[in-house]
Design a protein around this motif. Structure first.
Motif, PDB file in Angstrom:
ATOM      1  N   GLY A   1      34.727  40.495  44.961  1.00  0.00           N
ATOM      2  CA  GLY A   1      35.832  41.694  44.832  1.00  0.00           C
ATOM      3  C   GLY A   1      36.182  42.524  45.923  1.00  0.00           C
TER       4      GLY A   1
ATOM      5  N   LEU B   1      36.851  41.542  38.755  1.00  0.00           N
ATOM      6  CA  LEU B   1      35.252  41.234  39.260  1.00  0.00           C
ATOM      7  C   LEU B   1      34.525  42.503  39.261  1.00  0.00           C
ATOM      8  CD1 LEU B   1      35.967  38.552  42.144  1.00  0.00           C
ATOM      9  CD2 LEU B   1      34.331  38.152  40.251  1.00  0.00           C
TER      10      LEU B   1
ATOM     11  N   ASP C   1      29.637  38.784  42.766  1.00  0.00           N
ATOM     12  CA  ASP C   1      31.016  39.333  42.475  1.00  0.00           C
ATOM     13  C   ASP C   1      31.309  40.606  43.197  1.00  0.00           C
ATOM     14  OD1 ASP C   1      31.083  37.531  40.350  1.00  0.00           O
ATOM     15  OD2 ASP C   1      30.227  38.492  38.943  1.00  0.00           O
TER      16      ASP C   1
END
Length: 319
Positions: A194, A209, A190
Motif C-alpha cells: 500500500g 490494500l 499489504d
C-alpha cells in the motif's frame, strides 16, 4: 515477561556452572546477552558474549556457536545504534560462516547486514547483502527466509523510489507468506505494498490494500507501523476530500507513541495544516504549518548530525 525470563535464565546459568555443563552455560550466556541487548544494556550484553567466547573450547559445535555469539554481539551494538561496530561483528560472523560451511548462518548474517546498511542509508550495499542472502535461502529452500528478505528488499526500493522493483519484491514476499499461512506477515506485506502504491500515486490500489488493515483489528502491528498506516489512510482521505474521515484518522495518530518516525511526524503536521485549511480554520492551519516547518528544520539538522557521525565512524573503523 522479560524480568521473569531474565531471572529464569540466570538460574539456568548458575545451575549449569555448578554442574559444569558448558552447553547449558553457553545457552544461558547467549540468552542473557540477548535480553540485555533488548534493554539497551550494552556492557552487560557484551559481558555475556565474552563469557561465552571463553568456554567455546568446551563446546562440541564450537565453530557454529562462535558465529551465534558474534550475531549476539552485533545485536547488542545495533540496539544502541553503534551501527559500524554491529556491521564489524556481523562481517566477522559472515566470514566464519562462509569459510566453515554454514550457509544458513551466512544468510542470516547477510540479512542483518542489509538492515544495518539501510540504517546508514547505504542502499546499494544493503541491496547487495539482501540479494546474496536471498540466493543462499533459495539454495536452502528456506521459503520463510526468502519472504523476509524479499520484504526487506522491497523496503529499500521503496526508500529510493524504485517503486516497480519495490512492488515486485513485496509481491514475491506476499506469495510466500500466503503459501505459509502467516497472517500477520501477509498484513505486513499489504502495508508495504500500500505504501509503495501510494508513492506511485496509484491511490485506489493503495486504499484497497490499506483500508482493510484498519478494520481487521486481529492484525497486530508495531506502534511505528500503526502510525504509518493511519498516516497513509489520512492522506488518502484528504485526497478524496473526505475531511471528517481524515480528521478521525489524524486524531488516532495523535495518541500513538512512536520511536524513530521523525520524517513521518513532519508529514503529520503538514496534513493537520491542510485539513484545517480545507475546513475553514485559517489560524489553526497557519499554526500547524509553522509546526511542520519547525519540525522539518529539526529533521534536517538531525540528518546532518547523523551523516557527520556516520562519516566519523566509518573513518575510525578504517584506522
Amino acid at each position: 515477561d522479560i524480568k521473569t525470563t531474565y531471572t529464569l535464565m540466570q538460574a539456568s546459568q548458575h545451575l549449569s556452572e555448578r554442574l559444569a555443563y558448558p552447553v547449558g552455560q553457553l545457552n544461558a550466556y547467549r540468552g542473557l546477552s540477548a535480553l540485555n541487548a533488548f534493554s539497551s544494556q550494552l556492557d552487560s550484553a557484551l559481558y555475556y558474549v565474552d563469557q561465552g567466547m571463553k568456554i567455546l573450547p568446551l563446546i562440541p559445535n564450537a565453530q557454529e556457536e562462535e558465529i551465534n555469539l558474534l550475531i549476539n554481539r552485533g545485536s547488542a551494538y545495533t540496539q544502541v545504534d553503534q551501527v559500524n561496530k554491529a556491521i564489524a561483528a556481523n562481517l566477522e560472523a559472515y566470514e566464519i560462516a562462509n569459510e566453515r560451511g554454514f550457509p544458513a548462518k551466512a544468510s542470516i548474517v547477510l540479512n542483518n547486514m542489509g538492515i544495518l546498511y539501510r540504517k546508514q542509508e547505504r542502499y546499494t550495499e544493503a541491496l547487495d547483502a539482501y540479494h546474496k542472502s536471498l540466493a543462499t535461502k533459495r539454495q536452502l529452500q528456506d521459503s520463510a527466509g526468502q519472504a523476509n528478505t524479499y520484504l526487506n528488499i522491497g523496503a529499500v526500493y521503496t526508500k529510493i523510489d524504485s517503486l516497480p522493483q519495490a512492488i515486485e519484491a513485496i509481491q514475491q514476499a506476499k506469495q510466500r507468506y500466503l503459501a505459509l499461512g502467516q497472517t500477520t506477515s501477509i498484513a505486513e506485506c499489504d502495508l508495504a505494498l500500500g505504501h509503495a502504491y501510494f508513492d506511485s500515486e496509484e491511490f485506489t490500489k493503495a486504499y484497497d490494500l490499506l483500508a482493510p488493515l484498519e478494520r481487521n483489528d486481529v492484525v497486530v502491528f508495531t506502534q511505528d507501523k500503526v502510525y504509518i498506516l493511519y498516516l497513509l489512510l489520512a492522506e488518502l482521505a484528504l485526497d478524496r476530500k473526505e475531511y471528517p474521515e481524515a480528521n478521525r484518522l489524524l486524531e488516532v495518530i495523535k495518541n500513538i507513541t512512536t520511536s524513530e518516525l521523525e520524517a513521518e511526524k513532519s508529514t503529520y503536521y503538514k496534513l493537520l495544516s491542510q485539513l484545517a485549511e480545507k475546513m475553514g480554520r485559517p489560524k489553526e492551519a497557519l499554526e500547524m504549518y509553522q509546526l511542520y516547518v519547525s519540525h522539518l528544520r529539526k529533521l534536517r539538522s538531525l540528518e546532518n548530525s547523523r551523516y557527520r557521525e556516520t562519516l566519523v565512524q566509518q573513518f575510525q573503523s578504517r584506522e
